[in-house]
Design an enzyme around this catalytic site. Structure first.
Site, short mmCIF file in Angstrom:
data_model
loop_
_atom_site.label_atom_id
_atom_site.label_comp_id
_atom_site.label_asym_id
_atom_site.label_seq_id
_atom_site.Cartn_x
_atom_site.Cartn_y
_atom_site.Cartn_z
N LYS A 96 -11.97 -31.17 -28.07
CA LYS A 96 -11.73 -32.41 -28.82
C LYS A 96 -11.96 -32.17 -30.31
O LYS A 96 -12.24 -31.05 -30.72
CB LYS A 96 -12.62 -33.52 -28.26
CG LYS A 96 -12.47 -33.72 -26.73
CD LYS A 96 -11.19 -34.46 -26.36
CE LYS A 96 -10.80 -34.39 -24.89
NZ LYS A 96 -11.64 -35.06 -23.93
C1 LIG Z 1 -11.95 -35.58 -22.53
C2 LIG Z 1 -11.60 -36.92 -21.99
C3 LIG Z 1 -12.49 -37.72 -21.26
C4 LIG Z 1 -13.81 -37.22 -20.76
O1 LIG Z 1 -14.61 -36.66 -21.69
P1 LIG Z 1 -15.76 -35.62 -21.23
O2 LIG Z 1 -16.56 -35.49 -22.48
O3 LIG Z 1 -15.08 -34.36 -20.83
O4 LIG Z 1 -16.52 -36.24 -20.12
C5 LIG Z 1 -12.09 -39.00 -20.92
N1 LIG Z 1 -10.89 -39.47 -21.24
C6 LIG Z 1 -9.99 -38.73 -21.89
C7 LIG Z 1 -8.67 -39.32 -22.22
C8 LIG Z 1 -10.32 -37.42 -22.28
O5 LIG Z 1 -9.40 -36.68 -22.90
#
Ligand SMILES: *Cc1c(COP(=O)(O)O)cnc(C)c1O
Length: 374
Positions: A183
């Protein structure tokens, strides 16, 4: 093969290492002052009044569903074109996710489809700013207001995106973020919920700390031992080690976003007029480009050719309602969300991260055009 270009990865430099080392030498590895510093950095950047740091983006979604008081019998409308956590969070609290289809060009939750799924049990809508492009939040808010529904943004793709001057983090009642390494900002694992509502902020803080009404540092500072557990919460806290890394990363977010947007412009130019079709863009918005998604003919063959060339393309996502768990537990199947299902057969996520060089982006584009022609 010597080289592997992933679809996403973190960018860590010496400032980040120093920030983490400093916390490791301090008194607080968790529940300390680095956490509110990180919360203020993210909330301040996004223009939200409150930020509540948690242990993952998934924990952030779970906390949001808890804070709204949703439970058995309540329905939550979600798009299928997302990571499973967007829908799973309703199930965690005993509520039911209901899938509404996406726009075929942008793959963003379609407001008309949302309207079509509303029942007397509907309590909330969770939109996903897929790939880093904000949903049509004005249309979604109008629907939510008309039906008395809570609007939550799963902004895990979209830190730094916006609609005009309004940033992601202010477009829904709560916005969830993830700090997974692919991210925009990395803390290893980590997440946050942004809100302007002080009561939701209070409930989110309870939830991440076992439902206990004061935090350890508050008690220590006040010289008190007494605490009360008033709700059933979890240990969803983010450590100070992670928060210090996150705060250091936040200082670089504007540069990260600029580089992601430059890579996107490069790909846009490379694919103009070819059989590679980038996703549609809504006008007048700031895209954060967590992902750069294209549609290609013969996707599975193209996927294999790219992987063979050392390029870590991905598919985001298998529509959530088609996973075996959902099919067997909720009885969902093909035909429920035709636009998402059709897109899922054609989409490919290309490498997109701040450290991707011009040469690598050029290599990716060349190989993709070759694979599509071949
Ligand atoms: C990455 C992601 C999540 C979950 O995040 P984590 O930190 O991996 O638990 C939830 N929703 C979307 C759309 C994501 O891309």
């Amino acid at each position: 093969m010597s080289r592997w270009i992933p679809y996403g990865r973190q960018t860590i430099d010496d400032d980040d290492l120093r920030a983490v080392a400093e916390v490791l030498r301090s008194d607080w590895l968790t529940c300390g002052p680095a956490v509110p510093r990180f919360e203020e950095a993210v909330a301040g950047f996004c223009g939200a009044a409150h930020g509540v740091a948690v242990s993952s983006g998934t924990a952030a979604l779970h906390a949001a569903v808890f804070a709204l008081g949703l439970g058995p019998g309540d329905e939550v409308i979600v798009p299928p074109m997302t990571f499973a956590a967007t829908a799973n969070c309703a199930l965690y609290q005993g509520a039911t996710p209901v899938f509404a289809d996406v726009d075929p060009e942008t793959l963003l939750l379609d407001p008309a489809a949302v309207e079509g799924r509303i029942t007397p049990r509907t309590r909330a809508v969770i939109g996903v700013d897929y790939a880093g492009q904000p949903c049509d939040w004005d249309a979604l808010r109008a629907i939510a207001d008309r039906h008395g529904l809570a609007l939550v943004a799963d902004g895990c793709h979209a830190l730094g995106a916006g609609l005009g001057a309004r940033r992601v983090g202010t477009l829904a009642r709560m916005t969830t973020l993830s700090f997974h390494p692919v991210k925009h900002v990395a803390t290893g694992e980590g997440g946050m919920i942004l809100t302007d509502d002080p009561e939701l902020d209070r409930r989110l803080r309870l939830f991440r700390n076992h439902g206990i009404s004061t935090e350890a540092r508050q008690r220590e500072n006040a010289g008190e031992w007494y605490y009360e557990m008033v709700e059933l919460g979890y240990n969803y806290r983010l450590t100070d080690i992670q928060a210090a890394l996150g705060a250091s990363q936040m200082a670089k977010l504007p540069d990260f976003l600029e580089r992601r947007r430059a890579v996107a412009r490069f790909y846009d130019r490379a694919f103009a007029g070819t059989a590679v079709r980038p996703l549609g863009k809504r006008p007048g918005l700031e895209h954060a480009y967590h992902l750069y998604v294209v549609r290609v003919p013969d996707r599975d063959r193209v996927f294999k050719a790219m992987r063979a060339a050392g390029i870590g393309v991905q598919v985001h996502y298998i529509p959530v309602h088609l996973h075996p768990y959902y099919r067997s537990r909720l009885g969902t199947a093909e035909g429920l969300c035709p636009a998402a299902e059709a897109a899922a057969r054609e989409i490919l996520s290309l490498p997109m991260y701040p450290g991707l060089s011009d040469a690598d982006a050029g290599f990716v584009a060349e190989r993709l055009l070759e694979a599509v022609d071949g």
